[in-house]
Design an enzyme around this catalytic site. Structure first.
Site, PDB file in Angstrom:
ATOM      1  CD  GLU A   1       1.810  -6.119  11.082  1.00  0.00           C
ATOM      2  OE1 GLU A   1       1.358  -4.992  10.809  1.00  0.00           O
ATOM      3  OE2 GLU A   1       1.090  -7.120  11.275  1.00  0.00           O
TER       4      GLU A   1
ATOM      5  CG  ASP B   1      -8.264  -2.496 -23.380  1.00  0.00           C
ATOM      6  OD1 ASP B   1      -9.313  -3.051 -23.666  1.00  0.00           O
ATOM      7  OD2 ASP B   1      -7.200  -3.075 -23.124  1.00  0.00           O
TER       8      ASP B   1
ATOM      9  NE  ARG C   1      -6.857  -7.003 -20.866  1.00  0.00           N
ATOM     10  CZ  ARG C   1      -6.938  -5.884 -21.597  1.00  0.00           C
ATOM     11  NH1 ARG C   1      -6.037  -4.913 -21.432  1.00  0.00           N
ATOM     12  NH2 ARG C   1      -7.880  -5.708 -22.468  1.00  0.00           N
TER      13      ARG C   1
ATOM     14  N   PRO D   1       0.823  -1.226   0.000  1.00  0.00           N
ATOM     15  CG  PRO D   1      -0.614  -1.456   1.831  1.00  0.00           C
ATOM     16  CD  PRO D   1       0.619  -2.021   1.209  1.00  0.00           C
TER      17      PRO D   1
HETATM   18  C1  58G Z   1       0.994  -2.473   5.347  1.00  0.00           C
HETATM   19  C2  58G Z   1       0.130  -3.487   5.071  1.00  0.00           C
HETATM   20  C3  58G Z   1       2.313  -2.588   4.965  1.00  0.00           C
HETATM   21  C4  58G Z   1      -0.385  -4.753  -1.542  1.00  0.00           C
HETATM   22  C5  58G Z   1       0.584  -4.621   4.428  1.00  0.00           C
HETATM   23  C6  58G Z   1       2.778  -3.742   4.337  1.00  0.00           C
HETATM   24  C7  58G Z   1       0.011  -5.609  -0.541  1.00  0.00           C
HETATM   25  C8  58G Z   1      -2.159  -4.004  -0.153  1.00  0.00           C
HETATM   26  C9  58G Z   1      -1.472  -3.944  -1.355  1.00  0.00           C
HETATM   27  C10 58G Z   1       1.914  -4.759   4.055  1.00  0.00           C
HETATM   28  C11 58G Z   1      -0.702  -5.622   0.658  1.00  0.00           C
HETATM   29  C12 58G Z   1      -1.906  -3.002  -2.437  1.00  0.00           C
HETATM   30  C13 58G Z   1       2.005  -7.263   4.021  1.00  0.00           C
HETATM   31  C14 58G Z   1       0.825  -7.723   3.261  1.00  0.00           C
HETATM   32  C15 58G Z   1       2.040  -6.084   1.943  1.00  0.00           C
HETATM   33  C16 58G Z   1       2.443  -5.977   3.374  1.00  0.00           C
HETATM   34  C17 58G Z   1       0.868  -7.048   1.919  1.00  0.00           C
HETATM   35  N1  58G Z   1      -1.783  -4.826   0.811  1.00  0.00           N
HETATM   36  N2  58G Z   1      -2.825  -2.092  -2.136  1.00  0.00           N
HETATM   37  N3  58G Z   1      -0.362  -6.393   1.712  1.00  0.00           N
HETATM   38  O1  58G Z   1      -1.408  -3.085  -3.537  1.00  0.00           O
END
Ligand code: 58G
Length: 256
Positions: free
Chosen positions: A120, A173, A158, A93
């Protein structure tokens, strides 16, 4: 003929990726040898009998962080599996949000390595040293990077040469020109739920192209005005959009 693009995925749930890459457009591209995807189990690179890949977070607090060393050994093995340079991406994220322009850029690379986190996330030093780019698929949190990796593989896959039956469909697209797609209709022409817009059954190809362009512009203006601000409209496009707004005022006099 150049070798097929390759995507390696590293994480704790390689089955997610393997199953996903057997299905649909990506699955067909794989079977046709137009794309190669490989999923790697991070635990295979742990150095203890428990196959540990995580540890507690410095500074305290809940949750575990993925260890540097198993990831580093795994990335070394993955890179050695193919001589082409591997553009390495961490899905999180905290990354830049994926859009179609980035998808196109990634599709032009011979090799991608996708790192999927759990818990995490990953020790920041590993990211600094080994990752080229951090990408997010949107502003929400997943329990693991695997579904995000699948989204990226689908969007990139794709676009691989020969993956789509009709190459014109990728060019048409939504987003290829920065606009949303126009509405689509199929048989029957008359239905309890409504009638197909007359222009689409008129046989007038110029009028149809103009209508579709106008719908794309109008819907982008209505639903995603942020996208319109990013592109410069031609005089012709501006006129089509102005007409769309006028038509709307006539049918919905309350709208402003
Ligand atoms: C906070 C939360 C920091 C990609 C999770 C790190 C991966 C969302 C996305 C993480 C993800 C997205 C651990 C689990 C990354 C790590 C993974 N969450 N929005 N979670 O692309």
């Amino acid at each position: 003929m150049s070798a097929a693009p390759r995507i390696d995925v590293l994480g704790l749930f390689p089955e997610w990726i393997r199953q996903f890459t057997e299905i649909g457009v990506v699955g067909r591209a794989m079977r046709r040898r137009l794309l190669h995807c490989e999923a790697w189990q991070l635990r295979d690179f742990a150095d203890d009998v428990h196959r540990t890949v995580d540890d507690r977070t410095y500074g305290g607090g809940p949750g575990m962080v993925m260890l540097i060393e198993p990831l580093r050994r795994a990335l070394t093995a993955i890179r050695a599996a193919d001589p082409r340079p591997a553009h390495t991406i961490y899905l999180s994220p905290q990354g830049r949000v994926l859009d179609q322009a980035k998808v196109r850029e990634l599709a032009s690379r011979p090799r991608l390595v996708l790192l999927c986190g759990r818990y995490e996330g990953v020790d920041e030093r590993l990211l600094d040293a080994e990752v080229d780019e951090e990408i997010s698929i949107g502003d929400y949190v997943l329990s693991g990077g695997e579904p995000a990796a699948c989204v990226l593989i689908d969007a990139v896959g794709r676009l691989v040469e020969g993956a789509l039956n009709d190459p014109a469909s990728a060019a048409q697209d939504s987003f290829e020109d920065g606009l949303l797609d126009c509405p689509h209709f199929t048989r029957p022409e008359q239905h309890e739920l409504g009638t197909v817009p007359a222009v689409l059954t008129s046989g007038d190809h110029k009028a149809i192209a103009r209508w579709r362009r106008q719908q794309s512009l109008g819907r982008t203006w209505q639903r995603r005005p942020d996208l319109l601000e990013k592109i410069a409209l031609s005089r012709a496009d501006q006129a089509l959009l102005d007409q769309f707004r006028l038509d709307l005022q006539q049918t919905e006099p309350d709208a402003d």
